[in-house]
Design an enzyme around this catalytic site. Structure first.
Site, PDB file in Angstrom:
ATOM      1  N   ALA A   1       0.893  -1.303  -0.062  1.00 16.99           N
ATOM      2  CA  ALA A   1       0.110   0.068   0.061  1.00 16.99           C
ATOM      3  C   ALA A   1       0.873   1.127   0.006  1.00 16.99           C
ATOM      4  O   ALA A   1       2.119   1.275   0.274  1.00 16.99           O
ATOM      5  CB  ALA A   1      -0.942   0.069   1.146  1.00 16.99           C
TER       6      ALA A   1
ATOM      7  N   GLY B   1      -0.067  -5.643   0.285  1.00 17.79           N
ATOM      8  CA  GLY B   1      -1.332  -5.310  -0.895  1.00 17.79           C
ATOM      9  C   GLY B   1      -0.932  -6.041  -2.133  1.00 17.79           C
ATOM     10  O   GLY B   1      -1.724  -6.681  -2.901  1.00 17.79           O
TER      11      GLY B   1
ATOM     12  N   GLU C   1      -1.531  -9.613  -1.626  1.00 17.65           N
ATOM     13  CA  GLU C   1      -2.905  -9.844  -1.679  1.00 17.65           C
ATOM     14  C   GLU C   1      -3.583  -9.631  -2.951  1.00 17.65           C
ATOM     15  O   GLU C   1      -4.383 -10.329  -3.441  1.00 17.65           O
ATOM     16  CB  GLU C   1      -3.546  -8.686  -0.727  1.00 17.65           C
TER      17      GLU C   1
ATOM     18  N   GLU D   1       2.299  -6.223   7.190  1.00 17.82           N
ATOM     19  CA  GLU D   1       1.499  -5.281   7.958  1.00 17.82           C
ATOM     20  C   GLU D   1       1.497  -5.189   9.416  1.00 17.82           C
ATOM     21  O   GLU D   1       1.478  -4.002  10.152  1.00 17.82           O
ATOM     22  CB  GLU D   1      -0.221  -5.481   7.922  1.00 17.82           C
TER      23      GLU D   1
END
Length: 255
Positions: free
Chosen positions: A61, A106, A109, A129
Site C-alpha cells: 500500500a 497489498g 494480496e 502489515e
C-alpha cells in the site's frame, strides 16, 4: 493511468504502472476495480494476466497516503479496498499473476486474487502489515489461509517476514518459479492457452471451486451439479463432445 489494460490474442494484461514500486494507493485500487469490470464484460478478453513490470509486482500500500487516514477515514474506505481486490478475484475468466521482485502487503494480496501465481526466481512475497501495527486488510487473512493453510498463513502474518520464491513454492503460495526474464512470457502462455478453451465451462469451473470453498460440501456439490447440467445447453459442449467422438480427445476448436 496507474493500471493499464492491453489486449492481444484473447489475453488481457492488467499492468500496474506506478513507479518506482507500484504502491497501491486509492487511485490504483479504484482503477483495478474498474478494469476488472471491463475485462469481465469484454468478449475479446478470455483470460487475464496481472503484471507489475520487470522489476517489481507491487511492494504494498501507499503508506504515506495511509498514514494520513484516521479511524473514521479507514472505516469509510476499508470496504472499497477489499472490493477492489474482490473484483479481481471475481473475474469469471482464468487469471494468472506474473510476480517479479516484491509482492508485499497489498501486492501479495493482489497476487492472491489470481487463480495461479507464476513467480520470478528472485521474487519475495509476504504480509508485513504486523510491522506497522496492522493486519492485512485487502483479503490477506482470508485468501492466504485458504491457499496455504492456517498455520503457514499465521506464520507469515504474525511475523511479517518475507519468503523467497523457492519457499513460496514449497508452501503453495506460488505455483511455478521461472527465471526472472521469463515470468511474463510464462504467464501469458498459460493465459493464451486457456483463452482458446470453452469460455463458459472455464467460468463454471472457476465459480464452482471458488464459491464451493466458501460453502459446506453439500452446497458446493449443488453448485457443481447445477453448472455441470447447465453446460449441456452450450454450443461448446456440443463442439467438445463431437470432436472427441470424431477426432479423439483434446482436438476441439472452441468458438
Amino acid at each position: 493511468m496507474t493500471v493499464n489494460l492491453e489486449v492481444a490474442d484473447g489475453v488481457g494484461t492488467l499492468r500496474l504502472d506506478r513507479p518506482p514500486m507500484n504502491a497501491l494507493d486509492i487511485a490504483t485500487q479504484d482503477r483495478l476495480r474498474e478494469l476488472a469490470g471491463e475485462v469481465t464484460r469484454r468478449d475479446d478478453v478470455r483470460a487475464v494476466v496481472l503484471y507489475g513490470g520487470e522489476k517489481v509486482f507491487a511492494a504494498g500500500a501507499d503508506i504515506k497516503e495511509m498514514r494520513e487516514m484516521d479511524h473514521a477515514a479507514m472505516v469509510a474506505r476499508a470496504r472499497d479496498l477489499q472490493d477492489a481486490f474482490t473484483a479481481v478475484a471475481r473475474i469469471p475468466k482464468p487469471v494468472v499473476a506474473a510476480v517479479t521482485g516484491y509482492a508485499l502487503g497489498g501486492g501479495c494480496e493482489l497476487a492472491l486474487s489470481a487463480d495461479i501465481r507464476i513467480a520470478a526466481d528472485n521474487a519475495k512475497l509476504g504480509q508485513p502489515e504486523i510491522l506497522l501495527g496492522l493486519i492485512p486488510g485487502a483479503g490477506g487473512t482470508q485468501r492466504l489461509s485458504r491457499l496455504v493453510g492456517p498455520s503457514r498463513a499465521k506464520d507469515l502474518i504474525f511475523t511479517g517476514r518475507q519468503v523467497r520464491a523457492d519457499e513460496a513454492l514449497t508452501m503453495g503460495l506460488v505455483d511455478r518459479v521461472v527465471p526472472a526474464a521469463e515470468v511474463y512470457e510464462a504467464a501469458h502462455a498459460w493465459a493464451a492457452r486457456l483463452a482458446k478453451g470453452p469460455a463458459i465451462a472455464l467460468r463454471a469451473a472457476k465459480e464452482s471451486v471458488d464459491f464451493g470453498l466458501e460453502a459446506d460440501i453439500d452446497t458446493g456439490l449443488a453448485i457443481e451439479r447445477n453448472w455441470f447440467a447447465g453446460l449441456f445447453a452450450t454450443e461448446d459442449r456440443e463442439i467438445g463432445m463431437r470432436s472427441f467422438v470424431e477426432d479423439g480427445p483434446g482436438k476441439a476448436t472452441f468458438r
